[in-house]
Structures are given as structure tokens and as C-alpha cells.
Design a protein around this motif. Sequence first.
Motif, PDB file in Angstrom:
ATOM      1  N   ASN A  91       4.265  17.284  19.307  1.00  0.00           N
ATOM      2  CA  ASN A  91       5.083  16.220  19.910  1.00  0.00           C
ATOM      3  C   ASN A  91       6.503  16.188  19.330  1.00  0.00           C
ATOM      4  OD1 ASN A  91       2.449  15.787  20.789  1.00  0.00           O
ATOM      5  ND2 ASN A  91       2.758  13.603  21.027  1.00  0.00           N
ATOM      6  N   LEU A  92       7.344  15.374  19.962  1.00  0.00           N
ATOM      7  CA  LEU A  92       8.741  15.244  19.552  1.00  0.00           C
ATOM      8  C   LEU A  92       8.927  14.028  18.656  1.00  0.00           C
ATOM      9  CD1 LEU A  92       9.093  17.104  22.068  1.00  0.00           C
ATOM     10  CD2 LEU A  92      11.225  15.887  22.520  1.00  0.00           C
ATOM     11  N   PRO A  93       9.845  14.123  17.697  1.00  0.00           N
ATOM     12  CA  PRO A  93      10.234  12.893  17.001  1.00  0.00           C
ATOM     13  C   PRO A  93      10.996  12.005  17.989  1.00  0.00           C
ATOM     14  CG  PRO A  93      11.642  14.708  16.331  1.00  0.00           C
ATOM     15  CD  PRO A  93      10.586  15.296  17.208  1.00  0.00           C
ATOM     16  N   VAL A  94      10.962  10.719  17.743  1.00  0.00           N
ATOM     17  CA  VAL A  94      11.570   9.768  18.686  1.00  0.00           C
ATOM     18  C   VAL A  94      13.038  10.088  18.923  1.00  0.00           C
ATOM     19  CG1 VAL A  94      12.180   7.345  19.046  1.00  0.00           C
ATOM     20  CG2 VAL A  94       9.917   7.941  18.147  1.00  0.00           C
ATOM     21  N   TRP A  95      13.769  10.427  17.865  1.00  0.00           N
ATOM     22  CA  TRP A  95      15.201  10.658  18.001  1.00  0.00           C
ATOM     23  C   TRP A  95      15.523  11.875  18.876  1.00  0.00           C
ATOM     24  CZ3 TRP A  95      16.174  15.363  15.831  1.00  0.00           C
ATOM     25  CH2 TRP A  95      15.307  15.796  14.828  1.00  0.00           C
ATOM     26  N   MET A  96      14.628  12.872  18.907  1.00  0.00           N
ATOM     27  CA  MET A  96      14.848  14.004  19.816  1.00  0.00           C
ATOM     28  C   MET A  96      14.455  13.624  21.234  1.00  0.00           C
ATOM     29  SD  MET A  96      13.462  17.949  19.698  1.00  0.00           S
ATOM     30  CE  MET A  96      14.476  18.409  18.286  1.00  0.00           C
ATOM     31  N   MET A  97      13.376  12.880  21.362  1.00  0.00           N
ATOM     32  CA  MET A  97      12.959  12.415  22.691  1.00  0.00           C
ATOM     33  C   MET A  97      14.066  11.612  23.357  1.00  0.00           C
ATOM     34  SD  MET A  97       9.687   9.988  23.623  1.00  0.00           S
ATOM     35  CE  MET A  97      10.429   8.551  22.844  1.00  0.00           C
ATOM     36  N   GLU A  98      14.800  10.855  22.557  1.00  0.00           N
ATOM     37  CA  GLU A  98      15.839   9.989  23.113  1.00  0.00           C
ATOM     38  C   GLU A  98      17.088  10.748  23.550  1.00  0.00           C
ATOM     39  OE1 GLU A  98      16.266   7.052  20.034  1.00  0.00           O
ATOM     40  OE2 GLU A  98      14.640   5.808  20.844  1.00  0.00           O
ATOM     41  N   THR A  99      17.123  12.075  23.328  1.00  0.00           N
ATOM     42  CA  THR A  99      18.229  12.864  23.895  1.00  0.00           C
ATOM     43  C   THR A  99      18.015  13.083  25.391  1.00  0.00           C
ATOM     44  OG1 THR A  99      17.200  15.042  23.469  1.00  0.00           O
ATOM     45  CG2 THR A  99      18.544  14.066  21.690  1.00  0.00           C
ATOM     46  N   TYR A 100      16.790  12.836  25.853  1.00  0.00           N
ATOM     47  CA  TYR A 100      16.489  12.970  27.277  1.00  0.00           C
ATOM     48  C   TYR A 100      16.918  11.702  28.019  1.00  0.00           C
ATOM     49  CZ  TYR A 100      13.642  17.162  26.522  1.00  0.00           C
ATOM     50  OH  TYR A 100      13.223  18.427  26.215  1.00  0.00           O
ATOM     51  N   PRO A 101      17.262  11.802  29.309  1.00  0.00           N
ATOM     52  CA  PRO A 101      17.566  10.598  30.093  1.00  0.00           C
ATOM     53  C   PRO A 101      16.408   9.619  30.031  1.00  0.00           C
ATOM     54  CG  PRO A 101      18.141  12.578  31.324  1.00  0.00           C
ATOM     55  CD  PRO A 101      17.386  13.037  30.108  1.00  0.00           C
ATOM     56  N   SER A 102      16.688   8.357  30.147  1.00  0.00           N
ATOM     57  CA  SER A 102      15.663   7.319  29.969  1.00  0.00           C
ATOM     58  C   SER A 102      14.444   7.530  30.857  1.00  0.00           C
ATOM     59  CB  SER A 102      16.259   5.932  30.210  1.00  0.00           C
ATOM     60  OG  SER A 102      16.798   5.853  31.512  1.00  0.00           O
ATOM     61  N   GLY A 103      14.655   8.029  32.059  1.00  0.00           N
ATOM     62  CA  GLY A 103      13.536   8.231  32.973  1.00  0.00           C
ATOM     63  C   GLY A 103      12.716   9.475  32.680  1.00  0.00           C
ATOM     64  N   GLU A 104      13.154  10.291  31.738  1.00  0.00           N
ATOM     65  CA  GLU A 104      12.457  11.537  31.426  1.00  0.00           C
ATOM     66  C   GLU A 104      11.953  11.585  29.987  1.00  0.00           C
ATOM     67  OE1 GLU A 104      14.329  15.184  32.703  1.00  0.00           O
ATOM     68  OE2 GLU A 104      15.640  14.096  34.051  1.00  0.00           O
ATOM     69  N   GLN A 105      11.999  10.479  29.295  1.00  0.00           N
ATOM     70  CA  GLN A 105      11.595  10.474  27.896  1.00  0.00           C
ATOM     71  C   GLN A 105      10.074  10.469  27.753  1.00  0.00           C
ATOM     72  OE1 GLN A 105      13.635   7.361  25.752  1.00  0.00           O
ATOM     73  NE2 GLN A 105      15.662   8.167  26.264  1.00  0.00           N
ATOM     74  N   ASP A 106       9.591  11.441  27.007  1.00  0.00           N
ATOM     75  CA  ASP A 106       8.153  11.622  26.791  1.00  0.00           C
ATOM     76  C   ASP A 106       8.017  12.394  25.491  1.00  0.00           C
ATOM     77  OD1 ASP A 106       5.494  12.611  26.773  1.00  0.00           O
ATOM     78  OD2 ASP A 106       5.399  12.592  28.955  1.00  0.00           O
TER      79      ASP A 106
END
Length: 488
Positions: A91-106
Amino acid sequence: MPLKNMFGVNGYEWNFLEDPAAPNNRDVIFEKNMALIRNFSAVRHYMNWTKLENTPGNYTYNPTYNGSWNYDLIYTRCKQDSILVLADLKNLPVWMMETYPSGEQDDENVPAPYSSDRSKPSSYLVQAKMAFQFAARYGYNKNVNQALVKADQRPRWKNDRINEVKIGMGLISYIECNNELDRWWKSDKATQTAEEYAANLSAFYDGHKGTMGANAGVKTADPKMLVVMGGLATADAGYVQRMIDWCKVHRGYKPDGKVNLCFDVINYHLYANDGNILKHTKATRGTAPELSQAGEIADSFIKVANGIPVWVTETGYDINPGSYQHAPSIGNKTALVTQADWTLRSALFYIRHGIQRLFFYQLFDAFPGKAEQYATSGLAEGTKRRPAADYIMQADKLMGNYLYKGTINADPLIDKFQLGNKRMYVLTVPDETGRTAKYLLDLGKAKHAVVHTLKTGADAMDKKVVATVGGKLKITVTETPVFVEAAD
């Protein structure tokens, strides 16, 4: 390989440390759970990256910034108890996940910052640096440059225990890069092609042959730590072949002429059922391993591997009948007993097909009572073993160190194991209808046979000594394996 290699289990840090009576004390092993875990030869530790690197470049292990878990304690105890650990960085750390657009964060997105070129190893540099840090700490190389090894030493609150830099603790020999990276049920943002994953793994493995810096990649920190590729959900050996082909082009060949691969162990997942995982055809129920497509799939991986170890790190059965992966009741056997039969038969099945390690999903139910696939696959409940864990414990105690020597009959299945001069035969009817069969077992010159039968709720099998007739024993075989030992 010894039978005990087939007795791994999937689990989490809270399985080791979370005592319901003291849920916030995460610095003490919960011994009642540890007693269950010791029934297994190996644990695949689902290890979320965000716990180790809660903020960029700041690494925590004891305690983890996220959750206050003590990984040092877990791994030390596993080594003490001779339990192999496969650490699965997923899985991704939260801070890397948040580089994705809000609708694509997973948090199951591809482990690279948003908009990265996923075909390039350099896009996975951040994960490769995390892998280096983990291997430097928990691997066996004590000569890592200390200036490169980091631990976040900032307290979270007053009197918080501080993380310390440690090198070469000698606790972990295997690390897995992500989990089910071919997750077809999610969008492209979370699914890697074989070529993309090979690029990812090349960075993770050795910093893409050492080109990504002195602090990137598992092998850069500990050349002897073995890298296990992430378990494939589709169980398609062709995916691995494409990874090998990528390595030929982008990593070349070793001096001995072998492909310079970016993994040491091939890994896939397979839940035996009446569906078709290769076509993504949904199942309606679990099936006995011998009656599923598991055999042809295992053989296809062994062929592609060409001598590389192959592991299956997820397999199992639910007990809730609402799950399409459930083990049904058969005759007077409850679903729990069928789960036990098929769990042990899976161990025998995979050693028969040349798989070198097997891990069952999982120690406890993910969602007790829920009618969803994989929600009720637990091998234990509360602080007690389910029958499946009883069978594993009993088989391991009887013959965990015995080596598989071949299968001498197909129906009933007669598997031969040996340890020194000791011989053990495991007899099973490979069906799921309650069928029995008569078999005349030739034990050579043995005057007696010791017949061991599995027993739910017990620590050891029942046994009885039976005289042979000219070295032969007539025995009734059922769908529950029975163990016969040749004796003088």
C-alpha cells in the motif's frame, strides 16, 4: 522440502501485540495469540508502508508513528520461536496517496507519485529507499554505512519512546514488494502491467542495478536478503514470463549467462473454487484443491520458474455459506471440518506440485460472520484453534520435518514422506462427496504399521499400532488424510 514449509499463515502486527484486556499496551507479546501463531512455521506480515514512513523520509519501527506498533519485538520473538517472517511492504503512505486527485485517492494505487512514468524504475525511488531502510535495519548486513540509515527520533508527545537507528538486527530474510499489483477489479491507477511492475521491482530489488543511489533497494543494504515478488491475484504465469522478458532487455544477463532478475522468489495467490481465476469467472463455492484448476496453474508457474522458488502466499476457505469461497458441510462434517480437511489437503497438494512455501489466509477472520469472500477464512477464533489449525499442528508435530519423496498412487492419493530411515505415508481420497476407498498399502518388510488419525480439538493425532500381513496393510481411506508409519 519439508512438509512444515506448507504451514505458513497471513497475519498482522495486532495479532501479536493487541491484548483485548490492554489494547493500548503494544510493547508486550499477547501470549495467548502467540500460542496460536506458534502452530505455523511462517508468518506473512501485511505491513502497510504508511506505518513505517508516516511522513516523507522519516522512518519508524519501534514504535511506528502510526499505531505505536513494536516491529522489533514481533520480529525478535518470531526468530526466537523459529518462525520465518515474510515482511510484505504494501500500500501507499497517506502522503503519497494524496498526490493523486481527490477522486482517485486509494492506498492501493501504484506506489509512485501521481503522473509518474510507471514504466521507469526511477518512478519508484521513494519505495526503493524505504526498502533499503527496512533491509538495513532488519537484515543481516552489519556493515551498512550508518550515515545512510535513518530513524525518526522526534517524540510525538511528552515521554514518548524514541526510535533508534539499528543496523543488521538479523531478523528478516525475506521481503515482498507489494500485494496483488495486478488487481484487475480496480482502475488503471491501481493496476500495474507486468512491465510496469518489473520496473517497480527493479528499483525495489537493488535500486535498478545500483543506479539509483547508495540508499535505494533491498540488495543495496543486504545482498543476502531475498526479494519475493508481490503475490499475483490472477495467478497467470504469463505475467511472470513478461517480467522475465523485461529483465532480459533492461537488466541484461549475469556473468554465468542467467537473466539478471529483480526477484528471488515467484509468488501468486490461488483460492480453489468452482470459478476460473484466469478468466475472472466468479465462483459459487470453494472446492477441494485436487478438483480445482490449482494443479494446472501450479504446474504453469513451475515451468516458467525454471528452478526459481515458487510460493503461494494466499489460499484458504471461508466458513460462512454466503461466501463464494466457502467450504460446505459434507455428510456429517461441518463447514469447519471441511475447511480443516481442505486446508491440510492444500498443504499436501502444493508440496506435490513443487511449490516451496504455502501461506494460508489467514490467522483470524477479517470480518467474523460476514457473508463476503475471504471474510471468514480464519484458522483460529478468539484464543482457540479452529479444526484447520488443529490439523496443521498435529501434522507438523508428527512429521513437519519429513521430506516429500513422491506420490505412489493417484486415487486414493498416497504420498510418501521420509526422514532418515523413517517412512510415512499420507492417504487421502481426493474428492468432496464423503467418498471412501479401500487400499492395500505395501510397507515393505515392516511388521507393524502405526496409523495416525486426525482429531479436532486435540494437540496430537490418535494412533494405533496394527500388525501387517507380509508387510501389507489393508486400510479404509477417507477424504480426511490418514497417516501411516512403517514400523518394525
